[in-house]
Design a protein around this motif. Structure first.
Motif, short mmCIF file in Angstrom:
data_model
loop_
_atom_site.label_atom_id
_atom_site.label_comp_id
_atom_site.label_asym_id
_atom_site.label_seq_id
_atom_site.Cartn_x
_atom_site.Cartn_y
_atom_site.Cartn_z
N VAL A 33 47.77 54.14 64.04
CA VAL A 33 47.40 55.08 65.09
C VAL A 33 48.34 54.68 66.44
O VAL A 33 48.84 55.82 66.89
N GLU A 34 48.06 53.44 66.65
CA GLU A 34 48.86 53.05 67.81
C GLU A 34 50.28 53.35 67.83
O GLU A 34 50.96 53.40 68.87
N CYS A 35 50.98 53.03 66.47
CA CYS A 35 52.47 53.10 66.38
C CYS A 35 53.04 54.47 65.89
O CYS A 35 54.12 54.88 65.94
N ARG A 36 52.14 55.38 65.29
CA ARG A 36 52.30 56.77 64.94
C ARG A 36 53.16 56.68 63.60
O ARG A 36 52.91 57.80 62.85
N VAL A 37 54.03 55.74 63.41
CA VAL A 37 54.84 55.82 61.97
C VAL A 37 55.06 54.08 61.80
O VAL A 37 55.38 53.58 62.50
N LEU A 38 54.81 53.76 60.49
CA LEU A 38 55.19 52.64 59.99
C LEU A 38 55.68 52.65 58.73
O LEU A 38 55.09 53.33 57.95
N SER A 39 56.48 51.69 58.23
CA SER A 39 56.86 51.51 56.87
C SER A 39 56.13 50.63 56.22
O SER A 39 55.12 49.82 56.72
N LEU A 40 56.10 50.52 55.00
CA LEU A 40 55.10 49.69 54.09
C LEU A 40 55.51 47.98 54.26
O LEU A 40 54.93 47.48 54.51
N PRO A 41 56.97 47.63 54.50
CA PRO A 41 57.12 46.45 55.07
C PRO A 41 56.62 46.04 56.12
O PRO A 41 56.09 44.92 56.42
N GLN A 42 56.69 46.98 57.13
CA GLN A 42 56.07 46.69 58.70
C GLN A 42 54.68 46.48 58.33
O GLN A 42 53.95 45.57 59.14
N LEU A 43 53.81 47.31 57.71
CA LEU A 43 52.36 47.25 57.36
C LEU A 43 52.02 45.90 56.53
O LEU A 43 51.02 45.21 56.97
N VAL A 98 52.09 57.96 58.38
CA VAL A 98 51.51 58.52 59.50
C VAL A 98 50.29 58.69 59.46
O VAL A 98 49.54 59.23 58.56
N PRO A 99 49.41 58.56 60.48
CA PRO A 99 47.99 59.02 60.43
C PRO A 99 47.65 60.30 60.54
O PRO A 99 48.40 61.03 61.03
N THR A 100 46.57 60.62 59.84
CA THR A 100 46.14 62.22 60.15
C THR A 100 45.12 62.17 61.36
O THR A 100 44.73 61.22 61.91
N GLN A 102 42.00 63.04 60.99
CA GLN A 102 40.75 62.68 60.56
C GLN A 102 40.92 61.07 60.92
O GLN A 102 39.68 60.67 61.08
N ALA A 103 41.92 60.55 60.64
CA ALA A 103 42.10 58.99 60.80
C ALA A 103 41.63 58.59 62.29
O ALA A 103 40.95 57.77 62.53
N VAL A 104 42.37 59.47 63.25
CA VAL A 104 42.35 59.00 64.70
C VAL A 104 40.86 59.45 65.11
O VAL A 104 40.15 58.55 65.73
N ARG A 105 40.32 60.42 64.68
CA ARG A 105 39.09 60.64 64.81
C ARG A 105 38.03 59.58 64.30
O ARG A 105 36.87 59.27 65.04
N ALA A 106 38.30 59.16 63.26
CA ALA A 106 37.22 58.07 62.52
C ALA A 106 37.35 56.74 63.59
O ALA A 106 36.29 56.09 63.58
N LEU A 107 38.72 56.27 63.72
CA LEU A 107 38.70 55.23 64.76
C LEU A 107 38.17 55.29 65.87
O LEU A 107 37.62 54.32 66.60
N VAL A 108 38.21 56.45 66.33
CA VAL A 108 37.58 56.73 67.85
C VAL A 108 36.30 56.52 67.82
O VAL A 108 35.70 56.06 68.63
N GLU A 109 35.49 57.06 66.66
CA GLU A 109 34.28 57.22 66.43
C GLU A 109 33.71 55.67 66.43
O GLU A 109 32.42 55.36 66.84
#
Length: 299
Positions: A33-43, A98-100, A102-109
Motif C-alpha cells: 500500500v505504501e509503495c503502490r507496486v512491488l515485485s516478488l523479489p522486493q517483497l 499492486v494493492p486493491t 479493498q486492501a487499503v480499506r482493510a488496513l485503514v480499518e
C-alpha cells in the motif's frame, strides 16, 4: 492424469475465503500500500521470507481480492546489463503486485496505515508501459534498501512518499517532483539520527543538459526557500541519485557540478549505482558527491 496449473493472473474459484489478516500478511500488504507496486523479489526482502513462502502468502491475498498481479513481459524488467537477444523473448518476469481498494480499506480499518492512503492514485500498470515499470521498481529498490538498513541498524522509515505524493510545493505555482522522498530514523545510544533523502532515478536514457538543468533550478529553489521544512518537517536533506552504471555516475556527477555553479548545492547530490546500493550500508564510503573526487558514507 494431467494436473492443471493455476493461472498467475486469474483468481482460483476454489480458493477458501481469507479468515483473517495474519501479521505477515499485514506486513506485506502495508509495504504494498505504501509503495503502490512491488515485485516478488522486493517483497521477499521486505517480508524476510523465502521466495516460496512469499509467493504463497501473495497468492492467498490475490485469491482473496486484496492484490492484483500485473502482467508484464520478461524483456520489460530485464536488468540493465542483460543481453539484448532472444533469451528475453522466453520465460516470465517476476510477479508484480499492486494493492486493491479493498486492501487499503482493510488496513485503514485495522489501523495499519493512515486513512490518507484511501485517496492515493494507483497508475494503470500493464505490458505496454514496461519502461515506466522498470523505473518505478528502481525507485522502490530504495525503500527495500531502507528497510534492510532498519534490520541492520535498528532503524525505521518514518515517512515514504513516491509518485504524486512526493511532489514538493515551491510557491508561485512551481513544484519539484522527485521520484520519491523519505525520512528515516536510525536508533543510537544517545539520540536518534534522522536521514532525509530526496530520490532521483537516472537511467541514462536522456541526452543533453536540459532535464537536469531544470531539476537543478528547482532544487535550488527548494533548498533556498525553506519549503523543504514545510513539506518534510526538516531543514536539510540530500538528493540520492541512482545511476545505471559507473560511467554514467561519473558523467552525471560532473554535469550536476557544472550546472549547479554552487559548491553547496552540488554537494547535496550523492550518486550511486543501483547495483552498489543493494550491497552497501549506511557506513560504507561508496557515495560519489557531485563536485568532489572522493566517495563518502551517508553516516
Amino acid at each position: 492424469m494431467s494436473v492443471s496449473r493455476t493461472s498467475r493472473y486469474r483468481r482460483s474459484p476454489a480458493a477458501k475465503p481469507l479468515v483473517a489478516l495474519t501479521p505477515i500478511k499485514r506486513k506485506l500488504l502495508r509495504f504494498l500500500v505504501e509503495c503502490r507496486v512491488l515485485s516478488l523479489p522486493q517483497l521477499v526482502s521486505l517480508g524476510q521470507l523465502s521466495p516460496k513462502g512469499t509467493r504463497r502468502q501473495m497468492r492467498q491475498l490475490f485469491d482473496s481480492g486484496l492484490v492484483e498481479v500485473v502482467a508484464v513481459s520478461r524483456a520489460a524488467l530485464a536488468p540493465e546489463g542483460a543481453p539484448a537477444d532472444e533469451t528475453l523473448l522466453y520465460g516470465s518476469a517476476p510477479n508484480l503486485y499492486v494493492p486493491t481498494v479493498q486492501a487499503v480499506r482493510a488496513l485503514v480499518e485495522l489501523g495499519v496505515v493512515d486513512s490518507r492512503y484511501l485517496g492515493h492514485s494507483y497508475p494503470a500498470y500493464n505490458p505496454k508501459n514496461g519502461l515506466f515499470l522498470r523505473h518505478e521498481l528502481l525507485v522502490r529498490d530504495v525503500r527495500v534498501w531502507l528497510e534492510g538498513m532498519a534490520y541492520r541498524e535498528v532503524g525505521r522509515t518514518l515517512r515514504w512518499e513516491d509518485g504524486i505524493g512526493a511532489t514538493l510545493e515551491l510557491g508561485e505555482k512551481q513544484v519539484l517532483k522527485p521520484d520519491a522522498w523519505f525520512v528515516f530514523e536510525i536508533a543510537q545510544d544517545e539520540r536518534p539520527v534522522v536521514l532525509v533523502g530526496l530520490v532521483e532515478v537516472d537511467r541514462g536514457t536522456e541526452r543533453g543538459k536540459t532535464r537536469w538543468a531544470e531539476k537543478l533550478t528547482r532544487y535550488h529553489a527548494l533548498f533556498s526557500s525553506g519549503k523543504l521544512l514545510e513539506s518534510t518537517g526538516y531543514k536539510n536533506a540530500r538528493v540520492l541519485v541512482l545511476c545505471p552504471d559507473e560511467p554514467r555516475r561519473e558523467r552525471l556527477a560532473a554535469l550536476i557540478a557544472e550546472l549547479a555553479g554552487d559548491e553547496r548545492l552540488a554537494g547535496k547530490f550523492w550518486l550511486i549505482t543501483a547495483q552498489t546500493l543493494e550491497q552497501t550500508g549506511l557506513h560504507d564510503s561508496v557515495w560519489l558527491v557531485a563536485g568532489q573526487s572522493q566517495s563518502y558514507a551517508l553516516l
